[in-house]
Design a protein around this motif. Structure first.
Motif, mmCIF file in Angstrom:
data_model
loop_
_atom_site.group_PDB
_atom_site.id
_atom_site.type_symbol
_atom_site.label_atom_id
_atom_site.label_comp_id
_atom_site.label_asym_id
_atom_site.label_seq_id
_atom_site.Cartn_x
_atom_site.Cartn_y
_atom_site.Cartn_z
ATOM 1 N N UNK A 15 30.684 46.860 45.156
ATOM 2 C CA UNK A 15 29.389 46.213 45.116
ATOM 3 C C UNK A 15 28.231 47.194 45.138
ATOM 4 N N UNK A 16 28.442 48.399 45.641
ATOM 5 C CA UNK A 16 27.351 49.361 45.739
ATOM 6 C C UNK A 16 27.082 50.082 44.418
ATOM 7 N N UNK A 17 27.980 49.894 43.432
ATOM 8 C CA UNK A 17 27.805 50.592 42.175
ATOM 9 C C UNK A 17 26.636 50.020 41.393
ATOM 10 N N UNK A 18 26.129 50.805 40.446
ATOM 11 C CA UNK A 18 24.963 50.374 39.683
ATOM 12 C C UNK A 18 25.306 49.224 38.746
ATOM 13 N N UNK A 19 26.539 49.124 38.284
ATOM 14 C CA UNK A 19 26.953 48.093 37.349
ATOM 15 C C UNK A 19 27.496 46.900 38.117
ATOM 16 N N UNK A 20 26.804 45.740 38.018
ATOM 17 C CA UNK A 20 27.230 44.573 38.791
ATOM 18 C C UNK A 20 28.341 43.787 38.117
ATOM 19 N N UNK A 21 28.658 44.109 36.871
ATOM 20 C CA UNK A 21 29.608 43.293 36.139
ATOM 21 C C UNK A 21 31.031 43.477 36.651
ATOM 22 N N UNK A 22 31.830 42.463 36.422
ATOM 23 C CA UNK A 22 33.231 42.461 36.809
ATOM 24 C C UNK A 22 33.963 41.622 35.766
ATOM 25 N N UNK A 23 35.070 42.090 35.215
ATOM 26 C CA UNK A 23 35.752 41.320 34.172
ATOM 27 C C UNK A 23 36.128 39.919 34.659
ATOM 28 N N UNK A 24 35.953 38.918 33.797
ATOM 29 C CA UNK A 24 36.326 37.549 34.145
ATOM 30 C C UNK A 24 37.772 37.248 33.794
ATOM 31 N N UNK A 25 38.307 37.953 32.815
ATOM 32 C CA UNK A 25 39.676 37.699 32.395
ATOM 33 C C UNK A 25 40.639 38.483 33.285
ATOM 34 N N UNK A 26 41.601 37.805 33.898
ATOM 35 C CA UNK A 26 42.519 38.509 34.807
ATOM 36 C C UNK A 26 43.461 39.433 34.065
ATOM 37 N N UNK A 27 43.743 40.567 34.649
ATOM 38 C CA UNK A 27 44.742 41.462 34.075
ATOM 39 C C UNK A 27 46.129 40.905 34.337
ATOM 40 N N UNK A 28 46.875 40.636 33.288
ATOM 41 C CA UNK A 28 48.193 40.008 33.439
ATOM 42 C C UNK A 28 49.269 41.019 33.081
ATOM 43 N N UNK A 29 50.232 41.164 33.969
ATOM 44 C CA UNK A 29 51.261 42.190 33.825
ATOM 45 C C UNK A 29 52.632 41.566 33.604
ATOM 46 N N UNK A 30 53.493 42.297 32.925
ATOM 47 C CA UNK A 30 54.862 41.826 32.736
ATOM 48 C C UNK A 30 55.579 41.709 34.067
ATOM 49 N N UNK A 31 55.199 42.559 35.024
ATOM 50 C CA UNK A 31 55.743 42.474 36.378
ATOM 51 C C UNK A 31 54.612 42.011 37.295
ATOM 52 N N UNK A 32 54.476 40.695 37.533
ATOM 53 C CA UNK A 32 53.330 40.174 38.285
ATOM 54 C C UNK A 32 53.221 40.724 39.704
ATOM 55 N N UNK A 33 54.341 41.212 40.269
ATOM 56 C CA UNK A 33 54.271 41.756 41.632
ATOM 57 C C UNK A 33 53.385 42.994 41.706
ATOM 58 N N UNK A 34 53.044 43.562 40.556
ATOM 59 C CA UNK A 34 52.167 44.730 40.528
ATOM 60 C C UNK A 34 50.690 44.343 40.405
ATOM 61 N N UNK A 35 50.396 43.055 40.386
ATOM 62 C CA UNK A 35 49.009 42.610 40.272
ATOM 63 C C UNK A 35 48.407 42.419 41.655
ATOM 64 N N UNK A 36 47.117 42.137 41.697
ATOM 65 C CA UNK A 36 46.444 41.929 42.989
ATOM 66 C C UNK A 36 46.865 40.614 43.633
ATOM 67 N N UNK A 37 47.663 39.806 42.925
ATOM 68 C CA UNK A 37 48.136 38.537 43.481
ATOM 69 C C UNK A 37 49.591 38.617 43.921
#
Length: 200
Positions: A15-37
């Motif tokens: 949040x402290x960075x100059x760029x406030x944007x954040x991707x809306x599309x989730x990164x989807x992995x073949x191995x979902x256990x490696x995702x933030x979910x």
């Protein structure tokens, strides 16, 4: 596992960075256990899945062209629709252009609650409804309102609020994709909302 989550967390701008944007599309992995979910997150569908490259998505209903006031632009309707398509494409659900789709995803924007206030923290709640219907008969196969929340603290207040809201939207899209995957086998939970393993 800890190292993977740490790398994912570092890849999300703070949040402290100059760029406030954040991707809306989730990164989807073949191995979902490696995702933030973790393992509950959305995955790339196998070719024998009922929804594999078989879903089209309609224009979003009830969403204004732009959400956000003054110096806090949060999301535009066009960007959200692109994120939906990109997420479905990454998961191998989106039907290839020019091909007929057996299923149609209908999306209704219900609410984005992201109060602006003088504070060192921000919170946001996204409420979005999703319905999957058969393209030939219109029969409803899946219907859920998904509610996702996000909180963060520190950094510039306006940027933090926008990024917090965008994170809640991204989690909502990811939750929908993971829930549709399970719904195809009759295993969709009543509450589809995913809980990220890390806080941004």
């Amino acid at each position: 596992m800890h190292r993977i989550l740490t790398l994912l967390l570092l890849s999300i701008p703070t949040p402290a960075s100059a760029d406030w944007t954040l991707p809306l599309s989730p990164g989807i992995r073949k191995a979902p256990e490696h995702s933030i979910f973790g393992a509950a997150g959305p995955r790339v569908l196998p070719s024998d899945h009922p929804l594999f490259r078989n879903v089209s998505v309609e224009a979003v209903k009830n969403m204004p062209d732009k959400i956000g006031r003054f110096l806090v632009p949060i999301v535009k309707r066009e960007e959200f629709e692109d994120a939906l398509r990109n997420g479905l494409k990454s998961s191998a659900m989106l039907v290839p252009e020019g091909n007929p789709a057996r299923f149609t995803l209908k999306v209704s924007w219900n609410e984005l609650h992201a109060p602006q206030k003088i504070s060192f923290s921000s919170s946001a709640r996204a409420r979005i409804s999703y319905e999957l219907v058969r393209s030939d008969t219109g029969q409803s196969l899946f219907l859920r309102e998904i509610v996702t929340e996000s909180k963060s603290s520190g950094g510039d207040g306006a940027a933090r609020l926008a990024r917090t809201a965008r994170f809640a939207i991204m989690v909502n899209i990811a939750s929908m994709i993971a829930c549709l995957d399970k719904a195809a086998y009759g295993q969709a939970p009543t509450d589809c909302a995913l809980t990220p393993l890390v806080r941004f």
